[in-house]
Structures are given as structure tokens and as C-alpha cells.
Design a protein around this motif. Structure first.
Motif, PDB file in Angstrom:
ATOM      1  N   ASN A  85     -54.210   8.053  -0.428  1.00 11.88           N
ATOM      2  CA  ASN A  85     -55.156   8.334   0.654  1.00 11.88           C
ATOM      3  C   ASN A  85     -54.603   9.320   1.669  1.00 11.88           C
ATOM      4  O   ASN A  85     -55.363  10.011   2.338  1.00 11.88           O
ATOM      5  CB  ASN A  85     -55.575   7.034   1.348  1.00 11.88           C
ATOM      6  N   LEU A  89     -56.649  12.526   3.350  1.00 13.79           N
ATOM      7  CA  LEU A  89     -56.776  12.773   4.790  1.00 13.79           C
ATOM      8  C   LEU A  89     -56.086  14.066   5.217  1.00 13.79           C
ATOM      9  O   LEU A  89     -56.533  14.737   6.144  1.00 13.79           O
ATOM     10  CB  LEU A  89     -56.192  11.592   5.575  1.00 13.79           C
ATOM     11  N   SER A  90     -54.974  14.396   4.562  1.00 10.53           N
ATOM     12  CA  SER A  90     -54.191  15.600   4.888  1.00 10.53           C
ATOM     13  C   SER A  90     -53.862  16.359   3.604  1.00 10.53           C
ATOM     14  O   SER A  90     -52.740  16.274   3.089  1.00 10.53           O
ATOM     15  CB  SER A  90     -52.885  15.217   5.600  1.00 10.53           C
TER      16      SER A  90
END
Length: 130
Positions: A85, A89-90
Motif C-alpha cells: 500500500n 500512496l507514494s
């Protein structure tokens, strides 16, 4: 155990992390992320987290960079254990650290023979320098 990274012709890498259990991480190679440029988005097919097994060569998502969008292919047949994850997100983690923090999937390999057929680093270097 020494970690050994193998490579697919589609520029995914796979790192066996637990020999006995056949757990491995998958990501894209340093070469691929440099070719793509700044990665801005990762799309992973959420259906793959179920009990479904994915075959080698099947698309498990896509990666979007400033320059282009590319499909992500399974280097081996496996059962998806986890999705990173942090890279969702990045996505720039794939650019900054493709072989460690930039991993995309954690899988259980279903057929070690498929893993053994993938390219070593030396073979991959020859492949990308053709």
C-alpha cells in the motif's frame, strides 16, 4: 539465505524471501523505472487479493509515468499474499528504491520451476543491452 533476484522479459523482478514457503516480492526493474521516468500512479487489480491464483504472464495492474502507461505482468504463477500500500500512496518509491521499499506484490510461488527459468542479473543485463 542470500536473496536472489530474478528478472522477466517484461522487466519485472522477483525476489525469493523464504525458500521453504516460496514467498517472494515482485516489483519492476531499475531499468524499467528509468525508461518510464517519474512514476505517478500504480493501479493494482483488487480482485487478485482473493483466493484466486494468477498465472505467469497475466496482467495484475498497470503503472503510469509522466511519459506513458505500462501493464504489469506476473513473472511466475502465484497466489497474491499482499499488495504494498505504500507504493499505491507514494508511487515515487518505485523510482527511489525499486528493489526494497518499491516492491509491489508479495506472493506465494506456485511452481518453483517457473522462477528457476527466469533470468539472472547477468542474463538480464545482456537482454536489455541487445
Amino acid at each position: 539465505m542470500k536473496e536472489i533476484i530474478k528478472y522477466s522479459k517484461n522487466h519485472e523482478w522477483i525476489k525469493l524471501i523464504e525458500q521453504e514457503s516460496l514467498y517472494a516480492y515482485i516489483g519492476i526493474s531499475l531499468f524499467a523505472q528509468k525508461e518510464l521516468g517519474d512514476i505517478i500512479y500504480l493501479d493494482i487489480d483488487k480482485k487478485i487479493i482473493s483466493d484466486q491464483n494468477i498465472k505467469a504472464g497475466e496482467i495484475f495492474g498497470s503503472i503510469e509515468a509522466v511519459k506513458t502507461v505500462s501493464d504489469l505482468f506476473m513473472p511466475v504463477s502465484g497466489k497474491i499474499i499482499d499488495i504494498n500500500n505504500n507504493v499505491l500512496l507514494s508511487p515515487d518509491l518505485v523510482n527511489k528504491d525499486p528493489y526494497n521499499k518499491g516492491w509491489i506484490l508479495k506472493i506465494k510461488i506456485l511452481d518453483i520451476k517457473e522462477y528457476n527459468k527466469l533470468m539472472s542479473l547477468e542474463e538480464y543485463k545482456q537482454y536489455i543491452n541487445k
